[in-house]
Motif scaffolding. Structure first.
Motif, PDB file in Angstrom:
ATOM      1  N   VAL A   1      34.610  39.221  47.985  1.00  0.00           N
ATOM      2  CA  VAL A   1      35.355  40.178  47.166  1.00  0.00           C
ATOM      3  C   VAL A   1      34.650  40.309  45.823  1.00  0.00           C
ATOM      4  CG1 VAL A   1      37.565  40.735  46.087  1.00  0.00           C
ATOM      5  CG2 VAL A   1      37.517  39.538  48.290  1.00  0.00           C
ATOM      6  N   HIS A   2      34.311  41.536  45.463  1.00  0.00           N
ATOM      7  CA  HIS A   2      33.659  41.813  44.185  1.00  0.00           C
ATOM      8  C   HIS A   2      34.726  42.005  43.116  1.00  0.00           C
ATOM      9  CE1 HIS A   2      29.616  42.552  45.997  1.00  0.00           C
ATOM     10  NE2 HIS A   2      30.365  42.819  47.054  1.00  0.00           N
ATOM     11  N   VAL A   3      34.652  41.208  42.061  1.00  0.00           N
ATOM     12  CA  VAL A   3      35.600  41.324  40.955  1.00  0.00           C
ATOM     13  C   VAL A   3      34.839  41.726  39.695  1.00  0.00           C
ATOM     14  CG1 VAL A   3      37.284  40.159  39.488  1.00  0.00           C
ATOM     15  CG2 VAL A   3      37.179  39.636  41.942  1.00  0.00           C
ATOM     16  N   ILE A   4      35.227  42.861  39.139  1.00  0.00           N
ATOM     17  CA  ILE A   4      34.663  43.313  37.867  1.00  0.00           C
ATOM     18  C   ILE A   4      35.596  42.839  36.756  1.00  0.00           C
ATOM     19  CG2 ILE A   4      34.010  45.303  36.473  1.00  0.00           C
ATOM     20  CD1 ILE A   4      33.782  46.857  39.156  1.00  0.00           C
ATOM     21  N   THR A   5      35.055  42.132  35.783  1.00  0.00           N
ATOM     22  CA  THR A   5      35.832  41.766  34.607  1.00  0.00           C
ATOM     23  C   THR A   5      34.989  42.066  33.379  1.00  0.00           C
ATOM     24  OG1 THR A   5      37.266  40.077  33.625  1.00  0.00           O
ATOM     25  CG2 THR A   5      35.138  39.341  34.512  1.00  0.00           C
ATOM     26  N   LYS A   6      35.626  42.015  32.202  1.00  0.00           N
ATOM     27  CA  LYS A   6      34.954  42.561  31.019  1.00  0.00           C
ATOM     28  C   LYS A   6      35.186  41.701  29.786  1.00  0.00           C
ATOM     29  CE  LYS A   6      36.273  47.037  32.941  1.00  0.00           C
ATOM     30  NZ  LYS A   6      37.440  46.519  33.676  1.00  0.00           N
ATOM     31  N   VAL A   7      34.234  41.806  28.871  1.00  0.00           N
ATOM     32  CA  VAL A   7      34.297  41.134  27.579  1.00  0.00           C
ATOM     33  C   VAL A   7      34.953  42.075  26.576  1.00  0.00           C
ATOM     34  CG1 VAL A   7      32.964  40.079  25.714  1.00  0.00           C
ATOM     35  CG2 VAL A   7      32.209  39.821  28.102  1.00  0.00           C
ATOM     36  N   TRP A   8      36.088  41.679  26.021  1.00  0.00           N
ATOM     37  CA  TRP A   8      36.833  42.518  25.078  1.00  0.00           C
ATOM     38  C   TRP A   8      36.099  42.599  23.739  1.00  0.00           C
ATOM     39  CZ3 TRP A   8      40.045  46.125  25.958  1.00  0.00           C
ATOM     40  CH2 TRP A   8      40.967  46.584  25.009  1.00  0.00           C
ATOM     41  N   TYR A   9      36.383  43.638  22.957  1.00  0.00           N
ATOM     42  CA  TYR A   9      35.634  43.856  21.718  1.00  0.00           C
ATOM     43  C   TYR A   9      35.881  42.780  20.660  1.00  0.00           C
ATOM     44  CZ  TYR A   9      40.002  46.401  20.596  1.00  0.00           C
ATOM     45  OH  TYR A   9      41.320  46.770  20.422  1.00  0.00           O
ATOM     46  N   THR A  10      36.935  41.990  20.795  1.00  0.00           N
ATOM     47  CA  THR A  10      37.129  40.864  19.873  1.00  0.00           C
ATOM     48  C   THR A  10      36.117  39.752  20.128  1.00  0.00           C
ATOM     49  OG1 THR A  10      38.745  39.923  21.403  1.00  0.00           O
ATOM     50  CG2 THR A  10      39.607  41.256  19.573  1.00  0.00           C
ATOM     51  N   HIS A  11      35.489  39.769  21.323  1.00  0.00           N
ATOM     52  CA  HIS A  11      34.544  38.717  21.705  1.00  0.00           C
ATOM     53  C   HIS A  11      33.094  39.213  21.700  1.00  0.00           C
ATOM     54  CE1 HIS A  11      38.217  36.727  22.840  1.00  0.00           C
ATOM     55  NE2 HIS A  11      37.575  35.640  23.222  1.00  0.00           N
ATOM     56  N   LEU A  12      32.844  40.314  21.002  1.00  0.00           N
ATOM     57  CA  LEU A  12      31.465  40.768  20.865  1.00  0.00           C
ATOM     58  C   LEU A  12      30.693  39.826  19.958  1.00  0.00           C
ATOM     59  CD1 LEU A  12      32.032  44.633  20.502  1.00  0.00           C
ATOM     60  CD2 LEU A  12      31.250  43.392  22.529  1.00  0.00           C
ATOM     61  N   GLY A  13      29.394  39.756  20.214  1.00  0.00           N
ATOM     62  CA  GLY A  13      28.552  38.775  19.538  1.00  0.00           C
ATOM     63  C   GLY A  13      28.106  37.722  20.543  1.00  0.00           C
ATOM     64  N   TYR A  14      26.971  37.102  20.299  1.00  0.00           N
ATOM     65  CA  TYR A  14      26.348  36.212  21.292  1.00  0.00           C
ATOM     66  C   TYR A  14      27.256  35.050  21.681  1.00  0.00           C
ATOM     67  CZ  TYR A  14      22.633  33.696  23.719  1.00  0.00           C
ATOM     68  OH  TYR A  14      21.884  33.061  24.675  1.00  0.00           O
TER      69      TYR A  14
ATOM     70  N   THR B   1      44.036  33.626  42.864  1.00  0.00           N
ATOM     71  CA  THR B   1      45.042  33.188  43.844  1.00  0.00           C
ATOM     72  C   THR B   1      45.285  34.261  44.899  1.00  0.00           C
ATOM     73  OG1 THR B   1      46.133  31.822  42.156  1.00  0.00           O
ATOM     74  CG2 THR B   1      47.408  32.361  44.128  1.00  0.00           C
ATOM     75  N   GLY B   2      45.403  35.517  44.463  1.00  0.00           N
ATOM     76  CA  GLY B   2      45.633  36.616  45.404  1.00  0.00           C
ATOM     77  C   GLY B   2      44.503  36.760  46.399  1.00  0.00           C
ATOM     78  N   ILE B   3      43.258  36.582  45.936  1.00  0.00           N
ATOM     79  CA  ILE B   3      42.105  36.698  46.834  1.00  0.00           C
ATOM     80  C   ILE B   3      42.114  35.571  47.864  1.00  0.00           C
ATOM     81  CG2 ILE B   3      39.586  36.505  46.942  1.00  0.00           C
ATOM     82  CD1 ILE B   3      39.492  38.021  44.274  1.00  0.00           C
ATOM     83  N   GLU B   4      42.356  34.359  47.415  1.00  0.00           N
ATOM     84  CA  GLU B   4      42.363  33.226  48.349  1.00  0.00           C
ATOM     85  C   GLU B   4      43.456  33.401  49.399  1.00  0.00           C
ATOM     86  OE1 GLU B   4      40.045  30.881  48.456  1.00  0.00           O
ATOM     87  OE2 GLU B   4      39.062  31.885  46.789  1.00  0.00           O
ATOM     88  N   GLN B   5      44.638  33.841  48.978  1.00  0.00           N
ATOM     89  CA  GLN B   5      45.724  34.067  49.930  1.00  0.00           C
ATOM     90  C   GLN B   5      45.391  35.212  50.874  1.00  0.00           C
ATOM     91  OE1 GLN B   5      49.184  34.730  47.498  1.00  0.00           O
ATOM     92  NE2 GLN B   5      49.531  32.553  47.108  1.00  0.00           N
ATOM     93  N   GLY B   6      44.856  36.289  50.311  1.00  0.00           N
ATOM     94  CA  GLY B   6      44.535  37.459  51.133  1.00  0.00           C
ATOM     95  C   GLY B   6      43.469  37.180  52.160  1.00  0.00           C
ATOM     96  N   LEU B   7      42.426  36.455  51.770  1.00  0.00           N
ATOM     97  CA  LEU B   7      41.354  36.148  52.714  1.00  0.00           C
ATOM     98  C   LEU B   7      41.808  35.157  53.778  1.00  0.00           C
ATOM     99  CD1 LEU B   7      38.195  35.945  50.421  1.00  0.00           C
ATOM    100  CD2 LEU B   7      38.883  37.796  51.947  1.00  0.00           C
ATOM    101  N   SER B   8      42.714  34.285  53.417  1.00  0.00           N
ATOM    102  CA  SER B   8      43.271  33.366  54.411  1.00  0.00           C
ATOM    103  C   SER B   8      44.037  34.138  55.477  1.00  0.00           C
ATOM    104  CB  SER B   8      44.192  32.348  53.728  1.00  0.00           C
ATOM    105  OG  SER B   8      44.796  31.501  54.677  1.00  0.00           O
ATOM    106  N   SER B   9      44.841  35.103  55.035  1.00  0.00           N
ATOM    107  CA  SER B   9      45.578  35.948  55.985  1.00  0.00           C
ATOM    108  C   SER B   9      44.623  36.805  56.796  1.00  0.00           C
ATOM    109  CB  SER B   9      46.574  36.834  55.242  1.00  0.00           C
ATOM    110  OG  SER B   9      47.517  36.059  54.542  1.00  0.00           O
ATOM    111  N   TYR B  10      43.550  37.276  56.150  1.00  0.00           N
ATOM    112  CA  TYR B  10      42.544  38.092  56.823  1.00  0.00           C
ATOM    113  C   TYR B  10      41.883  37.310  57.955  1.00  0.00           C
ATOM    114  CZ  TYR B  10      38.006  40.448  57.411  1.00  0.00           C
ATOM    115  OH  TYR B  10      36.889  41.045  57.921  1.00  0.00           O
ATOM    116  N   ALA B  11      41.484  36.071  57.659  1.00  0.00           N
ATOM    117  CA  ALA B  11      40.847  35.237  58.675  1.00  0.00           C
ATOM    118  C   ALA B  11      41.809  34.941  59.813  1.00  0.00           C
ATOM    119  CB  ALA B  11      40.347  33.936  58.050  1.00  0.00           C
ATOM    120  N   ALA B  12      43.073  34.692  59.476  1.00  0.00           N
ATOM    121  CA  ALA B  12      44.067  34.398  60.511  1.00  0.00           C
ATOM    122  C   ALA B  12      44.288  35.612  61.411  1.00  0.00           C
ATOM    123  CB  ALA B  12      45.385  33.979  59.858  1.00  0.00           C
TER     124      ALA B  12
END
Length: 454
Positions: free
Chosen positions: A112-125, A88-99
Motif C-alpha cells: 500500500v502506497h501512503v503519501i504523507t507530507k511535511v507541514w509548513y511549520t516543519h520547513l527547514g533541514y 492500523t487500518g492497512i494491517e487490518q485490511g490486508l489481513s482481511s484481504y489475505a483471508a
C-alpha cells in the motif's frame, strides 16, 4: 458500437493532451497504474484520508483494500495526526484481504502506497527530519511504501486559514529548538527541507535503524516559479507533484513543465472543486451525464456489462486516462466502491472526442459559466413558404414556425437528436431534419427543395 460524440470545440485539453501522449505511464485492464521517474509502479486511483474523521479511517481503509475495490494508494499529511490510524487500518485490511484469498502467504498486490507530507511549520533541514522520522515511525510496516512530500513551500500571510505565528507558538519545544521559525525565512526554508528529503531518500541521513526507506519524494501546492527555483538547487528532481485539479485545466505551462521533467502530477479537489459545483452549470453537468450514458451503453453493447456509470466516474476516468492520479475522499461506502481502482479501471476508455468534451465541461464548471443550449438555425431556400414543426418521441408534430418565407432564417434552442419537419405551403410535401448539434454549437439547417410527396 461506434461512439462518435459531437465535438464541443477546441480547448486547453489540446495542450494538456501532450501529457497523455508522451508521459511514461500505462492504464491496465483492471488497476490503473503509472511509473514514477525512479521506476516505482504507482497507482493512479487512491483514497484521500487526510481530512477524514478519525473514527471512519480504519473502516474505510479496511473496506477499500478488499478484492472488490483494490485501493492501494492513500493520501494524508503529518499535520492530520492520523498516520498511526492509517497503519492500523492497512494491517487490518490486508489481513482481511489475505483471508479472502484463502492464502495468508499470498503477497500479490499487498503493498500500500501512503503519501504523507511535511507541514509548513516543519520547513527547514532539522525540522523536516523530525517530521519525516515521526511519520516513518507511525507508518513502519513491510506492507507500506511511504512517499514524502513538502506540503506547502511556505506559510502564507494572504491565506486566511494560515496563521504563521500562532502555529509556531503551538509547536512542541523540541521542534522549536531544532531550527529557526520557517515563516521568518520563507524564501529558503523549503529549499532546506528539500535538501533534507534528498539526504533521507539517498540514505545519507539515517533517522533510525528500524525505519523504512522513503519510496519517493515530492512537492505539493507549489507554483511554477517555486518549482523552477527548487530544481535549480536540487540534486533530485521531485518524483511527484500534488496540486489542485484547477491547475490541470488552467495552468498548461505548469503541466507541460512537469511532463518535461517527468514529474508525476496528482490532483486533489476533484469532487469538491468540480463535481459539487454541478448546480451552477446544469447544462454542462447534463453533458457530462450524456457521456456517462454513452459509456454505459457501450459497455453493455460491447461487453455485456449492465452498469450505469456516473458523472463522478467520468471525471476520474478522464484524469487517470491522461495519466494523472486522483485521491477522492468520501465517507460513503457506496462512493468508496464507485471511485475505486477496480471501478475506474474497468471502465471503457473515453474517445478523443469525449476527452475533449470533458475538458470543456470541467472548464465550464470551474468557471461557473454554463454551456449554451444547442441551437438550430433554419434557412429557407425552398423558393416557397414553408411551415416548420417539431416531432416528439410519440411521432406527434407540434408547430414551431408556420410562415417561414423564402430566404427567411429562424433560430431556435433545441436538443441533440430533436427531429423537425418542414412542409410546403400546400402541405403536400415534407422533409425531416434531425439535429446533430450539441452544447455550445449552432447547426445551420438549409431547407431546400421539398422532395418527399405526401
Amino acid at each position: 458500437m461506434n461512439r462518435k460524440p459531437s465535438f464541443l470545440g477546441r480547448s486547453v485539453f489540446t495542450i494538456l493532451s501532450t501529457w497523455s501522449l508522451f508521459h511514461n505511464a500505462i492504464v491496465s485492464a483492471d488497476l490503473p497504474t503509472t511509473k514514477l521517474s525512479n521506476g516505482i509502479d504507482f497507482p493512479l486511483v487512491g483514497l484521500g484520508v487526510g481530512n477524514l474523521q478519525h473514527e471512519l479511517i480504519e473502516s474505510q481503509i479496511s473496506h477499500g483494500l478488499s478484492t472488490k475495490m483494490n485501493y492501494r494508494m492513500l493520501d494524508t499529511a503529518h499535520a492530520s495526526h492520523n498516520e498511526n490510524i492509517i497503519h492500523t487500518g492497512i494491517e487490518q485490511g490486508l489481513s482481511s484481504y489475505a483471508a479472502s484469498l484463502q492464502d495468508s502467504t499470498d503477497g500479490a498486490n499487498s503493498t500500500v502506497h501512503v503519501i504523507t507530507k511535511v507541514w509548513y511549520t516543519h520547513l527547514g533541514y532539522e525540522r523536516t527530519k523530525i517530521s519525516v522520522k515521526e511519520s516513518l515511525e507511525q507508518l513502519n510496516s513491510p506492507n507500506i511504501s511511504v512517499h514524502l512530500l513538502i506540503h506547502w513551500p511556505r506559510c502564507r500571510d494572504d491565506v486566511p486559514w494560515m496563521d504563521c505565528e500562532a502555529e509556531e507558538n503551538l509547536l512542541p519545544q523540541y521542534v522549536k529548538d531544532a531550527g529557526p521559525p520557517p515563516h521568518l525565512d520563507k524564501d529558503h526554508a523549503y529549499l532546506e527541507s528539500w535538501r533534507a528529503l534528498e539526504d533521507i531518500y539517498m540514505g545519507k541521513v539515517k533517522l533510525g535503524t528500524d525505519l523504512p526507506l522513503i519510496t519517493s519524494i515530492g512537492i505539493s501546492n507549489f507554483d511554477l516559479p517555486e518549482i523552477k527555483e527548487l530544481i535549480v538547487h536540487s540534486r533530485i528532481v521531485p518524483h511527484m507533484m500534488q496540486g489542485n485539479s484547477w491547475s490541470y485545466v488552467f495552468d498548461p505551462d505548469l503541466i507541460y513543465f512537469l511532463y518535461r521533467r517527468k514529474i508525476h502530477f496528482q490532483v486533489y479537489n476533484v469532487m469538491n472543486g468540480i463535481y459539487e459545483r454541478s448546480g451552477e452549470t446544469p447544462l454542462a453537468f447534463r453533458a457530462l451525464g450524456d457521456i456517462a450514458r454513452a459509456l454505459s451503453a457501450f459497455a453493455k453493447t460491447e461487453h455485456g456489462r449492465d452498469i450505469r456509470y456516473t458523472e463522478a466516474q467520468i471525471l476520474l476516468k478522464w484524469f487517470t486516462q491522461n495519466k494523472v492520479s486522483v485521491i477522492p475522499r468520501t465517507r460513503s461506502l457506496d462512493h468508496l466502491e464507485e471511485n475505486s481502482p477496480e471501478a475506474v479501471g474497468s471502465m471503457p476508455h473515453l474517445t478523443p472526442e469525449e476527452e475533449e468534451q470533458v475538458s470543456a465541461i470541467v472548464r465550464s464548471m470551474f468557471e461557473g459559466h454554463d454551456f449554451d443550449q444547442p441551437q438550430a438555425s433554419f434557412i429557407n431556400a425552398a423558393s416557397e413558404k414553408v411551415h416548420l414543426f417539431w416531432k416528439d418521441l410519440d411521432g406527434m408534430e407540434h408547430p414551431v414556425r408556420t410562415d417561414l418565407e423564402d430566404g427567411d432564417v429562424f433560430d431556435t434552442a433545441t436538443h441533440t437528436g430533436h427531429v423537425f419537419v418542414a412542409y410546403d405551403d400546400s402541405q403536400l410535401k415534407r422533409k425531416e431534419f434531425q439535429v446533430t448539434a450539441t452544447y455550445n454549437q449552432v447547426e445551420e439547417i438549409h431547407i431546400g427543395e421539398l422532395l418527399e410527396e405526401l
